[in-house]
Design a protein around this motif. Sequence first.
Motif, PDB file in Angstrom:
ATOM      1  N   HIS A  39       0.818  -1.207   0.000  1.00  0.00           N
ATOM      2  CA  HIS A  39       0.000   0.000   0.000  1.00  0.00           C
ATOM      3  C   HIS A  39       0.855   1.262   0.000  1.00  0.00           C
ATOM      4  N   GLY A  40       2.051   1.196   0.582  1.00  0.00           N
ATOM      5  CA  GLY A  40       2.923   2.367   0.588  1.00  0.00           C
ATOM      6  C   GLY A  40       3.323   2.810  -0.804  1.00  0.00           C
ATOM      7  N   ILE A  41       3.645   1.857  -1.664  1.00  0.00           N
ATOM      8  CA  ILE A  41       3.974   2.188  -3.046  1.00  0.00           C
ATOM      9  C   ILE A  41       2.754   2.768  -3.751  1.00  0.00           C
ATOM     10  N   ASP A  42       1.599   2.168  -3.521  1.00  0.00           N
ATOM     11  CA  ASP A  42       0.367   2.673  -4.149  1.00  0.00           C
ATOM     12  C   ASP A  42       0.090   4.115  -3.713  1.00  0.00           C
ATOM     13  N   ALA A  43       0.278   4.389  -2.422  1.00  0.00           N
ATOM     14  CA  ALA A  43       0.020   5.736  -1.904  1.00  0.00           C
ATOM     15  C   ALA A  43       0.975   6.752  -2.521  1.00  0.00           C
ATOM     16  N   ALA A  44       2.240   6.358  -2.689  1.00  0.00           N
ATOM     17  CA  ALA A  44       3.222   7.270  -3.285  1.00  0.00           C
ATOM     18  C   ALA A  44       2.859   7.590  -4.727  1.00  0.00           C
ATOM     19  N   LEU A  45       2.445   6.584  -5.492  1.00  0.00           N
ATOM     20  CA  LEU A  45       2.078   6.810  -6.892  1.00  0.00           C
ATOM     21  C   LEU A  45       0.805   7.646  -7.003  1.00  0.00           C
ATOM     22  N   LEU A  46      -0.139   7.411  -6.109  1.00  0.00           N
ATOM     23  CA  LEU A  46      -1.358   8.213  -6.114  1.00  0.00           C
ATOM     24  C   LEU A  46      -1.048   9.671  -5.798  1.00  0.00           C
ATOM     25  N   ALA A  47      -0.184   9.900  -4.824  1.00  0.00           N
ATOM     26  CA  ALA A  47       0.173  11.265  -4.448  1.00  0.00           C
ATOM     27  C   ALA A  47       0.936  11.968  -5.557  1.00  0.00           C
ATOM     28  N   ALA A  48       1.670  11.213  -6.377  1.00  0.00           N
ATOM     29  CA  ALA A  48       2.389  11.830  -7.496  1.00  0.00           C
ATOM     30  C   ALA A  48       1.412  12.448  -8.487  1.00  0.00           C
ATOM     31  N   ALA A  49       0.268  11.818  -8.651  1.00  0.00           N
ATOM     32  CA  ALA A  49      -0.749  12.338  -9.562  1.00  0.00           C
ATOM     33  C   ALA A  49      -1.619  13.398  -8.890  1.00  0.00           C
ATOM     34  N   ARG A  50      -1.761  13.300  -7.563  1.00  0.00           N
ATOM     35  CA  ARG A  50      -2.605  14.237  -6.816  1.00  0.00           C
ATOM     36  C   ARG A  50      -1.858  14.692  -5.557  1.00  0.00           C
ATOM     37  N   PRO A  51      -0.889  15.594  -5.704  1.00  0.00           N
ATOM     38  CA  PRO A  51      -0.035  15.994  -4.574  1.00  0.00           C
ATOM     39  C   PRO A  51      -0.802  16.533  -3.376  1.00  0.00           C
ATOM     40  N   ASP A  52      -1.949  17.154  -3.597  1.00  0.00           N
ATOM     41  CA  ASP A  52      -2.709  17.731  -2.484  1.00  0.00           C
ATOM     42  C   ASP A  52      -3.247  16.676  -1.531  1.00  0.00           C
ATOM     43  N   THR A  53      -3.253  15.420  -1.942  1.00  0.00           N
ATOM     44  CA  THR A  53      -3.783  14.367  -1.083  1.00  0.00           C
ATOM     45  C   THR A  53      -2.753  13.867  -0.070  1.00  0.00           C
ATOM     46  N   ASP A  54      -1.515  14.297  -0.184  1.00  0.00           N
ATOM     47  CA  ASP A  54      -0.456  13.779   0.704  1.00  0.00           C
ATOM     48  C   ASP A  54       0.568  14.890   0.970  1.00  0.00           C
ATOM     49  N   ARG A  55       0.156  15.899   1.708  1.00  0.00           N
ATOM     50  CA  ARG A  55       0.982  17.083   1.919  1.00  0.00           C
ATOM     51  C   ARG A  55       2.142  16.811   2.873  1.00  0.00           C
ATOM     52  N   VAL A  56       3.201  17.565   2.687  1.00  0.00           N
ATOM     53  CA  VAL A  56       4.358  17.508   3.582  1.00  0.00           C
ATOM     54  C   VAL A  56       4.109  18.444   4.760  1.00  0.00           C
ATOM     55  N   GLY A  57       4.412  17.976   5.960  1.00  0.00           N
ATOM     56  CA  GLY A  57       4.221  18.809   7.141  1.00  0.00           C
ATOM     57  C   GLY A  57       4.790  18.155   8.383  1.00  0.00           C
ATOM     58  N   PRO A  58       4.624  18.816   9.551  1.00  0.00           N
ATOM     59  CA  PRO A  58       5.178  18.302  10.809  1.00  0.00           C
ATOM     60  C   PRO A  58       4.138  17.615  11.677  1.00  0.00           C
ATOM     61  N   GLN A  59       4.606  16.771  12.557  1.00  0.00           N
ATOM     62  CA  GLN A  59       3.769  16.189  13.606  1.00  0.00           C
ATOM     63  C   GLN A  59       4.624  16.054  14.862  1.00  0.00           C
ATOM     64  N   ARG A  60       4.226  16.739  15.907  1.00  0.00           N
ATOM     65  CA  ARG A  60       4.973  16.714  17.166  1.00  0.00           C
ATOM     66  C   ARG A  60       4.431  15.605  18.064  1.00  0.00           C
ATOM     67  N   ILE A  61       5.339  14.794  18.598  1.00  0.00           N
ATOM     68  CA  ILE A  61       4.980  13.687  19.467  1.00  0.00           C
ATOM     69  C   ILE A  61       5.725  13.840  20.787  1.00  0.00           C
ATOM     70  N   GLU A  62       4.997  13.912  21.886  1.00  0.00           N
ATOM     71  CA  GLU A  62       5.598  14.098  23.207  1.00  0.00           C
ATOM     72  C   GLU A  62       6.281  12.810  23.664  1.00  0.00           C
ATOM     73  N   MET A  63       7.414  12.971  24.349  1.00  0.00           N
ATOM     74  CA  MET A  63       8.134  11.847  24.926  1.00  0.00           C
ATOM     75  C   MET A  63       7.873  11.784  26.427  1.00  0.00           C
TER      76      MET A  63
END
Length: 245
Positions: A39-63
């Motif tokens: 599924h990871g490969i499928d998601a990457a290929l889908l995002a290549a055609a529709r970049p708005d579906t897989d945006r780059v950004g941050p996620q903060r996780i508390e330790m």
Amino acid sequence: MGVDKLDTVRKLLVKAERAATGAEAETYTAKAMELMARHGIDAALLAAARPDTDRVGPQRIEMQDPYSAGKARLLGWTASALGCRWVLHGAWGGKVAAVTVFGHASDRERVELLYTSLQLQASTQLVRVRPAWPGESVAAYRRSWLHGFAVEVHRRLSSAEDRAAASAAEPAADGPGVALVLADRRERVDRAYAAAFPRLGTARRTVLSGSGCAAGARAGERADLGGGTGIDTGRRRTLGAGRWA
């Protein structure tokens, strides 16, 4: 990741965490890795055609203590293997307050899912491990054990990512190749990361005195990994001390 597949991966990870034997855990591990990789490969290929579906950004996780620095490395090295960058927050005196994972939304989702399971697996074992030499500090042994666990998890994840990328079928002739898609994803993460964190310091490399690293690595070799999604771009992923904000 699709809801159905994500739910299936979660169930496999839970079964691996509760498995009665190592062989049983490995069975669930293999199934989870295969599902996430495909599924990871499928998601990457889908995002290549529709970049708005897989945006780059941050996620903060508390330790959380104890061993917040070791948990931060486990999270950071997991993120690195799965195509993300990471930043330490409040790193001081052997502790870390939080980690920001920076990458595509689908990759951050994979990191959080996998790290949650890995942290549980490691924490469950940490309360039981003891140094062979009675004079050694139990805390020092456990810190080095967790370090070895994280190193081995990173190695296994990186290998799984590489295998998934190498075995992925090429798309139709009118679409971009898998290698090109993955390389473009990594480049976009690097550019956005540099823009978001332009003044990061480099954390000092960890020096641990405990003798538990080898035992931790063996536990990491047995740990359930729900990863393997082909985010390698041809550049070697290496363990790092992390960046701090």
